[in-house]
Motif scaffolding. Structure first.
Motif, PDB file in Angstrom:
ATOM      1  N   SER A  42      -4.487   9.444   3.443  1.00 30.88           N
ATOM      2  CA  SER A  42      -5.293   8.282   3.088  1.00 30.88           C
ATOM      3  C   SER A  42      -4.377   7.212   2.508  1.00 30.88           C
ATOM      4  O   SER A  42      -3.205   7.462   2.206  1.00 30.88           O
ATOM      5  CB  SER A  42      -6.384   8.664   2.072  1.00 30.88           C
ATOM      6  N   PHE A  43      -4.922   6.017   2.350  1.00 31.83           N
ATOM      7  CA  PHE A  43      -4.171   4.897   1.790  1.00 31.83           C
ATOM      8  C   PHE A  43      -4.799   4.487   0.463  1.00 31.83           C
ATOM      9  O   PHE A  43      -6.030   4.501   0.319  1.00 31.83           O
ATOM     10  CB  PHE A  43      -4.199   3.684   2.736  1.00 31.83           C
ATOM     11  N   ASP A  44      -3.950   4.135  -0.492  1.00 34.24           N
ATOM     12  CA  ASP A  44      -4.503   3.442  -1.644  1.00 34.24           C
ATOM     13  C   ASP A  44      -4.630   1.966  -1.265  1.00 34.24           C
ATOM     14  O   ASP A  44      -3.985   1.487  -0.334  1.00 34.24           O
ATOM     15  CB  ASP A  44      -3.634   3.619  -2.885  1.00 34.24           C
ATOM     16  N   ARG A  45      -5.471   1.259  -1.957  1.00 31.14           N
ATOM     17  CA  ARG A  45      -5.773  -0.124  -1.593  1.00 31.14           C
ATOM     18  C   ARG A  45      -5.434  -1.040  -2.757  1.00 31.14           C
ATOM     19  O   ARG A  45      -6.289  -1.344  -3.599  1.00 31.14           O
ATOM     20  CB  ARG A  45      -7.226  -0.248  -1.174  1.00 31.14           C
ATOM     21  N   PRO A  46      -4.188  -1.499  -2.809  1.00 31.32           N
ATOM     22  CA  PRO A  46      -3.782  -2.365  -3.923  1.00 31.32           C
ATOM     23  C   PRO A  46      -4.403  -3.746  -3.776  1.00 31.32           C
ATOM     24  O   PRO A  46      -4.709  -4.212  -2.674  1.00 31.32           O
ATOM     25  CB  PRO A  46      -2.255  -2.419  -3.751  1.00 31.32           C
ATOM     26  N   ASP A  47      -4.578  -4.395  -4.921  1.00 29.98           N
ATOM     27  CA  ASP A  47      -5.123  -5.765  -4.955  1.00 29.98           C
ATOM     28  C   ASP A  47      -6.467  -5.850  -4.249  1.00 29.98           C
ATOM     29  O   ASP A  47      -6.829  -6.902  -3.693  1.00 29.98           O
ATOM     30  CB  ASP A  47      -4.146  -6.758  -4.308  1.00 29.98           C
ATOM     31  N   GLU A  48      -7.239  -4.773  -4.267  1.00 28.21           N
ATOM     32  CA  GLU A  48      -8.530  -4.810  -3.581  1.00 28.21           C
ATOM     33  C   GLU A  48      -9.452  -5.824  -4.233  1.00 28.21           C
ATOM     34  O   GLU A  48     -10.212  -6.528  -3.554  1.00 28.21           O
ATOM     35  CB  GLU A  48      -9.169  -3.419  -3.595  1.00 28.21           C
ATOM     36  N   GLY A  49      -9.359  -5.919  -5.580  1.00 27.09           N
ATOM     37  CA  GLY A  49     -10.196  -6.892  -6.267  1.00 27.09           C
ATOM     38  C   GLY A  49      -9.847  -8.322  -5.889  1.00 27.09           C
ATOM     39  O   GLY A  49     -10.735  -9.154  -5.669  1.00 27.09           O
ATOM     40  N   TYR A 105      -9.991  -3.416   6.461  1.00 27.81           N
ATOM     41  CA  TYR A 105      -9.096  -2.423   5.858  1.00 27.81           C
ATOM     42  C   TYR A 105      -8.841  -1.265   6.828  1.00 27.81           C
ATOM     43  O   TYR A 105      -7.710  -0.801   7.002  1.00 27.81           O
ATOM     44  CB  TYR A 105      -9.700  -1.894   4.560  1.00 27.81           C
ATOM     45  N   THR A 106      -9.889  -0.787   7.473  1.00 30.46           N
ATOM     46  CA  THR A 106      -9.734   0.336   8.399  1.00 30.46           C
ATOM     47  C   THR A 106      -8.826  -0.030   9.569  1.00 30.46           C
ATOM     48  O   THR A 106      -7.948   0.750   9.963  1.00 30.46           O
ATOM     49  CB  THR A 106     -11.107   0.770   8.925  1.00 30.46           C
ATOM     50  N   VAL A 107      -9.030  -1.233  10.118  1.00 31.72           N
ATOM     51  CA  VAL A 107      -8.205  -1.669  11.245  1.00 31.72           C
ATOM     52  C   VAL A 107      -6.745  -1.779  10.832  1.00 31.72           C
ATOM     53  O   VAL A 107      -5.833  -1.326  11.541  1.00 31.72           O
ATOM     54  CB  VAL A 107      -8.720  -3.017  11.780  1.00 31.72           C
ATOM     55  N   SER A 163       0.828  -1.202   0.000  1.00 32.63           N
ATOM     56  CA  SER A 163       0.000   0.000   0.000  1.00 32.63           C
ATOM     57  C   SER A 163       0.864   1.254   0.000  1.00 32.63           C
ATOM     58  O   SER A 163       2.036   1.237   0.391  1.00 32.63           O
ATOM     59  CB  SER A 163      -0.918  -0.003   1.213  1.00 32.63           C
ATOM     60  N   LYS A 164       0.264   2.355  -0.428  1.00 32.65           N
ATOM     61  CA  LYS A 164       0.906   3.668  -0.406  1.00 32.65           C
ATOM     62  C   LYS A 164       0.064   4.610   0.433  1.00 32.65           C
ATOM     63  O   LYS A 164      -1.153   4.478   0.516  1.00 32.65           O
ATOM     64  CB  LYS A 164       1.044   4.243  -1.817  1.00 32.65           C
ATOM     65  N   ILE A 165       0.746   5.558   1.056  1.00 29.47           N
ATOM     66  CA  ILE A 165       0.044   6.594   1.793  1.00 29.47           C
ATOM     67  C   ILE A 165      -0.001   7.839   0.922  1.00 29.47           C
ATOM     68  O   ILE A 165       0.991   8.218   0.290  1.00 29.47           O
ATOM     69  CB  ILE A 165       0.724   6.871   3.149  1.00 29.47           C
ATOM     70  N   ARG A 166      -1.160   8.439   0.852  1.00 24.53           N
ATOM     71  CA  ARG A 166      -1.361   9.630   0.014  1.00 24.53           C
ATOM     72  C   ARG A 166      -1.631  10.833   0.907  1.00 24.53           C
ATOM     73  O   ARG A 166      -2.393  10.740   1.869  1.00 24.53           O
ATOM     74  CB  ARG A 166      -2.525   9.433  -0.951  1.00 24.53           C
TER      75      ARG A 166
END
Length: 895
Positions: free
Chosen positions: A283-290, A325-327, A230-233
């Motif tokens: 915020s965080f991007d969410r890689p591989d969410e699918g 995800y939030t946790v 993940s990345k932080i934005r």
């Protein structure tokens, strides 16, 4: 509380979490085998270290052996553990106790619910990570009144378990009704919050969401993905200011893995500060969410044709996106904050060590001067060799520079002043030049030193200064500070509480308890590394010595005041509180005036007889008159090694070969370029010696000897773009800079530490596009990649044809071995610094063994802490120097 169901999650290799509980590293054939869970855990925390040494160190520490003594004289028992390793071992012991308590608590809680299985107990006992233990305990934790618990209390758990089992092909007890709506209608109760079918199905979905979110394997899978990929934005926040200091983060993103590195700690803490001030939104991007969503849906509903499949699939989406995800993202914030704080604390501790380990002039009478500002007069204070205030006064520099030269020179003869310390300030150059002209006219080569130390301003208004000099003004206190600082920086800085010291950025934003503990450990390591003379050191320095408590330090000072100075180390046994800790402290208390020369070294008294036996065996009359070959042979002498240990034998050989040397190095006087008077004298691309006065996240300010400091931007610190100026520079460092630009109207000076001849293409300059690919540069030998620069700023000749770095002959290193600054390293002869070929070091002008300034002279006195006594002398204003000698004589007569 819902019943548990045996479930499994299929995972691929690239999405598995790190093997936190993986196999321990390969054990050495000579090491002992790990038997207990704690021993296995220690081996994972210290890969490559000897388990036997760690267990021996833990046993010694539990028995009250101080860390400095164990790191210095017990290296053979601990098999090479340094002081940082020992401190970390202490922290790990506390951490393991917390893990063991957590494991016992979880087992007890789950057992009380009659839901503890042998497999679950084994998982808990093998888990040594608190986050992993929390994941294991999540299904059994007593929760607040969540939506899922409210639904279960309303009786909807039966329908939720029915849908869950049907999706897995199990045959649960049937519920009346042909369709899902009909089954749900039987659970509706008008008097509750579930009056109709829609409300019942919503409650069932809440139950299933909580169940999915508590699955250990799914939580581990999301944690691994967030922390690894993940990345932080960062984006502009609602309270962003027009010229915000966070503007560079208004459109910014960086991988979490990069931000967890120590070199990136300042960036994350800066973003977090802007986040707290609402100038940034993180915020965080969410890689591989699918991919994760497919796994959650597959776990929740393996059979998409089963009854209630839509509810199960929607519950899986809510569990992933709204819960897990939030946790995990909050957990990622916590991990990044902890890693960043750990690196900042380490940097601040290292900065304190550098500050403490700067060499001083030693026990010499020093005249300290605060140049004042504006129309305020200068303040002068004379301290004797022990740091006691002799006389103080105020004067105007104009008077000192005109008609009172003779009186000043006569005072120098009477007062035996050996150096003048001038505090850095707006008029410090004027003061230095005035006194320099007086001394040059009289042919007196008295050193005039500019003291760049921000701590002087802190000391002036500190409780320590007010207690010691209640009747003096802040300017006179500052003059006293700079004079003492020139004598011994370590002793004077230790008068202050570390929290008052300005050590670096984010100092007040990290965990203050952890910072204070780290700073105290750094102070302890620095004091024992430098060694202490018990005949002159004050209480606040003595109490930092290994094995010396505050009460014992006071008893030692009282003993020497009443019965005179100590004549040898054995006299320490006569001091109350030191006799029982003599073994732990004797090696660090060097009695410089002892008739036994071994008492002036770091050789422990218990090894004296072994040293004498070796001296006699080689036919020498004195241990300090051995030849270099005999010193080298001492490291491997069988008798000496058998009596002291292999590591101690090396230390003894080093001490004998370098007797009387101060581990901090020799003091050298920094001199500005004499012909530089003001802006008009600055020449572009001209090298100038300077001193770092302040370090910021965007660069460093440097005093080059004129009224205005220059700025070295972060892009101009090195030939390779520097990531963090604090890693290479520290206030007080002497460096060589080149003038890049001057704006006399705005009083701005742009400096660079990149030699003009060594610069490549400017950063940010676009290269002209051509039709061909640029030719590949020929490979340059590793040792010649960066052009060498001599100390005076000129390009040094390159070493063409030099052998590779691995093949160069290197003599034994002189590095000491105590504390962080060279512990566990071999001793021996070391080539003198002035005989080495000039080069540009990674950390300019910093000694590799101590972190102290290294531009040294050979003729320096031994540094000893002085006894600082309070005084009630009031500042006296009169014509400068006219009656200074008489004033001193009168004070001596009265005393």
């Amino acid at each position: 509380m819902q019943p548990t169901t045996e479930t499994t999650v299929e995972t691929t290799t690239d999405t598995l979490p790190p093997a936190h509980e993986g196999a321990p590293p390969a054990e050495s054939p000579d090491d002992i085998k790990a038997k207990t869970p704690m021993e296995h855990w220690l081996r994972r925390q210290f890969p490559g270290r000897s388990l036997r040494g760690m267990l021996a160190a833990l046993k010694a520490l539990e028995n009250g052996v101080p860390v400095p003594y164990l790191a210095f004289f017990g290296s053979d028992e601990t098999e090479g553990l340094k002081s940082d390793d020992l401190y970390r071992l202490l922290d790990l012991r506390v951490e393991w106790e917390e893990i063991a308590r957590k494991q016992a608590h979880l087992i007890q809680e789950i057992q009380a619910q009659n839901r503890l299985t042998d497999e679950l107990r084994l998982q808990i006992e093998r888990s040594s990570d608190l986050d992993r233990l929390e994941d294991l305990f999540a299904p059994f934790k007593l929760k607040r009144q969540t939506l899922g618990i409210q639904a279960r209390e309303a009786g909807l758990g039966v329908l939720a378990d029915y849908l869950w089992s049907k999706a897995r092909g199990e045959e649960p007890t049937e519920i009346a009704g042909a369709s899902l709506e009909e089954k749900a209608a039987s659970f509706a109760k008008p008097e509750t919050k579930y009056p109709d079918t829609a409300a019942v199905l919503k409650g069932v979905q809440d139950i299933i969401v909580e169940r999915i979110a508590e699955i250990f394997e799914l939580r581990s899978l999301v944690r691994s993905t967030v922390l690894r990929r993940s990345k932080i934005r960062a984006a502009k926040g609602p309270k962003a200011k027009p010229n915000s200091k966070y503007s560079k983060f208004f459109e910014y993103q960086e991988p979490i893995g990069s931000l967890k590195k120590g070199s990136s700690s300042h960036r994350y803490l800066a973003m977090r500060r802007g986040w707290m001030e609402d100038e940034l939104v993180l915020s965080f991007d969410r890689p591989d969410e699918g991919v994760l969503l497919e796994k959650f849906e597959e776990f929740a509903c393996p059979n998409k044709e089963s009854i209630g499949a839509e509810i199960l699939v929607q519950a899986a989406r809510l569990a992933l996106k709204g819960n897990v995800y939030t946790v995990m993202e909050n957990e990622a914030h916590r991990h990044m904050k902890e890693e960043s704080e750990r690196h900042v604390i380490q940097t601040l501790t290292e900065n304190l060590r550098k500050k403490l380990l700067r060499p001083g002039m030693g026990r010499k009478a020093i005249m300290g001067i605060d140049p004042g500002s504006g129309n305020h007069p200068c303040s002068l204070a004379l301290v004797d060799a022990d740091g006691k205030l002799v006389v103080n006064m105020t004067f105007k520099i104009e008077e000192a520079a005109t008609n009172l030269h003779q009186e000043f020179l006569q005072s120098l003869e009477k007062l035996k002043i050996e150096a003048i310390a001038v505090a850095h300030g707006p008029r410090s150059k004027e003061v230095r030049e005035s006194f320099k002209r007086i001394l040059e006219g009289a042919g007196r080569p008295l050193p005039i030193v500019s003291v760049h130390e921000h701590t002087s301003s802190i000391y002036c208004s500190s409780p320590a200064a007010k207690e010691e000099f209640p009747a003096l003004d802040v300017n006179t206190r500052r003059a006293i500070f700079v004079a003492r600082y020139l004598q011994d920086p370590l002793s004077v800085i230790l008068r202050l509480d570390p929290k008052f010291l300005s050590l670096g950025e984010f100092q007040h934003e990290v965990n203050q308890g952890e910072l204070r503990k780290a700073l105290q450990r750094g102070i302890e390591a620095s004091v024992n590394f430098a060694g202490v003379d018990p005949n002159y050191a004050p209480v606040h320095v003595l109490q930092k010595v290994s094995g010396v408590s505050q009460e014992a330090a006071r008893a030692l000072v009282q003993h020497r005041d009443q019965q005179g100075k100590l004549k040898c180390r054995d006299d320490l046994k006569q001091v109350s509180g030191l006799a029982s800790h003599f073994e732990h402290c004797a090696g660090f208390l060097r009695v410089q005036e002892s008739a036994e020369r071994l008492d002036t070294t770091f050789i422990h008294p218990k090894h004296y007889q072994a040293v004498r036996d070796y001296t006699a065996s080689v036919g020498a009359s004195d241990a300090f008159s051995l030849s270099p070959e005999q010193y080298a042979a001492a490291e491997t002498n069988e008798s000496l090694v058998a009596a002291t240990g292999k590591t101690n034998a090396k230390h003894i050989a080093f001490e004998l070969a370098h007797a009387g040397e101060d581990p901090r190095g020799s003091f050298s006087i920094f001199e500005y370029q004499s012909d530089l008077k003001g802006f008009a004298d600055l020449k572009k691309d001209q090298p100038y010696p300077g001193v770092v006065t302040n370090v910021t996240s965007f660069g460093a300010f440097v005093d080059i000897g004129i009224e205005q400091d220059g700025l070295v931007h972060i892009s101009e610190l090195t030939d390779v773009l520097a990531k963090n100026p604090f890693d290479t520079l520290f206030p007080g460092d002497p460096i060589t800079v080149w003038v890049a630009g001057v704006n006399e109207e705005k009083k701005q000076i742009s400096l660079t530490m990149r030699a003009p001849g060594a610069k490549g293409a400017g950063r940010g300059e676009r290269r002209p596009r051509t039709g061909q690919r640029p030719a590949r540069r020929p490979r340059v030998p590793r040792g010649e990649q960066t052009p060498r620069v001599a100390a005076d700023g000129t390009a040094a000749p390159s070493a063409e044809g030099a052998p590779p770095r691995e093949a160069r002959e290197r003599g034994p290193r002189r590095d000491r071995f105590r504390g962080r600054d060279g512990e566990g390293r071999e001793g021996g002869d070391r080539k003198k610094r002035e005989d080495r070929p000039p080069r540009k070091p990674k950390k300019p002008m910093r000694d590799s063994k101590t972190g102290a300034i290294v531009k040294m002279d050979e003729d320096d006195g031994r540094v000893r802490g002085g006894q600082r006594m309070a005084t009630k002398a009031k500042p006296m204003a009169f014509n400068p120097f006219a009656n200074l000698g008489e004033l001193l004589k009168n004070k001596q007569d009265k005393s």
